[in-house]
Design a protein around this motif. Structure first.
Motif, PDB file in Angstrom:
ATOM      1  N   PHE A 130       8.710 109.536 -87.342  1.00 32.82           N
ATOM      2  CA  PHE A 130       8.673 108.123 -86.971  1.00 32.82           C
ATOM      3  C   PHE A 130       9.982 107.419 -87.311  1.00 32.82           C
ATOM      4  O   PHE A 130      10.499 106.620 -86.522  1.00 32.82           O
ATOM      5  N   PHE A 148       1.937 113.078 -84.519  1.00 27.65           N
ATOM      6  CA  PHE A 148       2.623 111.938 -83.902  1.00 27.65           C
ATOM      7  C   PHE A 148       1.959 111.583 -82.581  1.00 27.65           C
ATOM      8  O   PHE A 148       1.818 110.396 -82.245  1.00 27.65           O
ATOM      9  N   TYR A 149       1.539 112.588 -81.832  1.00 28.14           N
ATOM     10  CA  TYR A 149       0.819 112.342 -80.583  1.00 28.14           C
ATOM     11  C   TYR A 149      -0.488 111.603 -80.855  1.00 28.14           C
ATOM     12  O   TYR A 149      -0.856 110.684 -80.110  1.00 28.14           O
ATOM     13  N   TRP A 195      -1.121 109.527 -83.308  1.00 28.25           N
ATOM     14  CA  TRP A 195      -0.801 108.122 -83.625  1.00 28.25           C
ATOM     15  C   TRP A 195      -0.454 107.347 -82.358  1.00 28.25           C
ATOM     16  O   TRP A 195      -0.863 106.181 -82.207  1.00 28.25           O
ATOM     17  N   VAL A 196       0.289 107.951 -81.462  1.00 28.40           N
ATOM     18  CA  VAL A 196       0.662 107.260 -80.219  1.00 28.40           C
ATOM     19  C   VAL A 196      -0.584 106.925 -79.400  1.00 28.40           C
ATOM     20  O   VAL A 196      -0.736 105.791 -78.910  1.00 28.40           O
ATOM     21  N   GLN A 197      -1.492 107.862 -79.256  1.00 27.62           N
ATOM     22  CA  GLN A 197      -2.691 107.619 -78.456  1.00 27.62           C
ATOM     23  C   GLN A 197      -3.596 106.580 -79.116  1.00 27.62           C
ATOM     24  O   GLN A 197      -4.186 105.745 -78.429  1.00 27.62           O
ATOM     25  N   ALA A 224      11.184 113.531 -76.138  1.00 28.63           N
ATOM     26  CA  ALA A 224       9.953 114.068 -76.736  1.00 28.63           C
ATOM     27  C   ALA A 224      10.165 115.413 -77.408  1.00 28.63           C
ATOM     28  O   ALA A 224       9.209 116.164 -77.612  1.00 28.63           O
ATOM     29  N   GLN A 265      -0.845 103.021 -79.995  1.00 29.92           N
ATOM     30  CA  GLN A 265      -0.112 102.372 -78.919  1.00 29.92           C
ATOM     31  C   GLN A 265      -0.921 102.264 -77.630  1.00 29.92           C
ATOM     32  O   GLN A 265      -0.863 101.236 -76.947  1.00 29.92           O
ATOM     33  N   PHE A 266      -1.667 103.296 -77.293  1.00 36.02           N
ATOM     34  CA  PHE A 266      -2.406 103.296 -76.035  1.00 36.02           C
ATOM     35  C   PHE A 266      -3.890 102.967 -76.202  1.00 36.02           C
ATOM     36  O   PHE A 266      -4.600 102.887 -75.206  1.00 36.02           O
ATOM     37  N   GLY A 277      11.499 108.911 -83.797  1.00 31.84           N
ATOM     38  CA  GLY A 277      10.482 108.250 -82.986  1.00 31.84           C
ATOM     39  C   GLY A 277       9.903 109.154 -81.906  1.00 31.84           C
ATOM     40  O   GLY A 277       9.426 108.682 -80.873  1.00 31.84           O
ATOM     41  N   GLY A 278       9.899 110.462 -82.160  1.00 32.62           N
ATOM     42  CA  GLY A 278       9.384 111.414 -81.178  1.00 32.62           C
ATOM     43  C   GLY A 278      10.420 111.907 -80.202  1.00 32.62           C
ATOM     44  O   GLY A 278      10.182 112.888 -79.491  1.00 32.62           O
ATOM     45  N   TYR A 297       8.165 115.698 -80.755  1.00 36.71           N
ATOM     46  CA  TYR A 297       6.740 115.388 -80.748  1.00 36.71           C
ATOM     47  C   TYR A 297       5.961 116.479 -81.473  1.00 36.71           C
ATOM     48  O   TYR A 297       6.157 117.668 -81.232  1.00 36.71           O
TER      49      TYR A 297
END
Length: 321
Positions: A261, A277-278, A280-282, A270, A285-286, A265-266, A273
């Protein structure tokens, strides 16, 4: 005329022997082996609090997460969707890239274990300054991953001190954190530097249980350092090496989020990645918690399979050695 059978053999089953006769020796041994009821229940009572904590804080959340991974996100929130989330993961190029990086971590794992193992060997063999090294090597383990990531972001910057040093010796600058082919190795190297202190302590504890006469015999026979490590130290520390392999792999898969991070930041592209980390993003963020739960379940299965495979390989190697 055949002799009459003994009186004790004619007694019906379940009838106690007359007073003055003791129980058979085998029965007395069973009674002594069982012991009082309190002694038999003591281990259960002592282990019950820990078992309840593990079930409440580990196994139960794990079961909830696995169950949640079979539900939908967004408009289908809470609706059973079967294996749709897992199909989405396999179709997502970011998750496939994260799985590819997991394979790279498995290949780099022997290096991550060999570094603290060799340093612990030098300390155990009392190289000059080994007391100072013992303290210095453990120091990075007390630093926060965020602090470590911030420090190495400055050190590994394109115009940072490391590239300045490379320029002095005539080597061109390296884009440590901006080159997709280099960034993942830089992040893993920083993680190994920051965490090998704990593995070093484990190896030193293993050396404490190693028979010193074996090292003395190898020294008398004129064995080199490589021969001593291969034929004496590695066989003697088989269980310690198994433990360090498994714990280091778990750390590589679940403890690199802070570094990734802060440092990359990935990115770039990517290339750094990882499954955590994936996740956390899902989730962050999403806003797709069900998909993140599916990724977390997949990560758990990966760690389980890799750990069992490592233990099997190391045990086989120990028997062959």
């Amino acid at each position: 005329m055949p002799p009459a059978p003994p009186t004790s053999s004619l007694r019906p089953p379940g009838i106690a022997p007359p007073e003055g006769r003791s129980a058979p020796p085998a029965r007395r041994r069973r009674r002594r082996r069982r012991g009082p009821l309190g002694e038999r229940l003591a281990p259960v009572v002592l282990l019950a609090p820990t078992a309840l904590i593990v079930v409440a804080l580990r196994l139960w959340p794990l079961a909830l997460g696995v169950n949640f991974s079979f539900t939908g996100d967004g408009d289908r929130n809470g609706t059973p969707v079967g294996l749709d989330n897992y199909a989405t993961l396999l179709a997502d190029p970011l998750f496939r890239r994260a799985l590819g990086n997991v394979g790279l971590l498995v290949l780099l794992l022997p290096v991550a274990v060999a570094v603290p193992g060799l340093l612990a060997t030098f300390i155990h063999l009392r190289v000059p300054g080994h007391r100072v090294y013992r303290a210095v090597y453990f120091f990075p383990a007390v630093l926060s991953p965020v602090i470590v990531g911030a420090i190495f972001t400055l050190l590994l910057g394109y115009d940072g001190p490391l590239n300045d040093l490379l320029g002095v010796v005539g080597l061109g600058p390296v884009d440590w954190l901006g080159d997709p082919d280099v960034a993942i190795f830089a992040v893993v190297g920083v993680h190994v530097w920051a965490t090998f202190g704990m593995a070093l302590v484990v190896f030193l504890a293993g050396f404490a249980a190693l028979d010193p006469s074996l090292l003395d015999a190898a020294r008398v026979d004129g064995a080199s350092l490589g021969q001593t490590i291969r034929h004496v130290i590695v066989p003697g520390l088989t269980r310690t090496i198994q433990f360090v392999f498994v714990t280091t792999m778990i750390g590589l898969l679940t403890s690199m989020f802070g570094l990734v991070f802060v440092m990359t930041g990935g990115g770039p592209e990517a290339s750094t990645y990882l499954p955590e980390f994936y996740i956390w993003v899902q989730q962050g963020q999403f806003d797709q918690p069900a998909l993140a739960s599916a990724a977390a379940t997949a990560l758990f299965l990966i760690m389980l399979l890799v750990g069992l495979a490592q233990i099997g390989v190391l045990r086989r190697a120990g028997r062959e050695g």
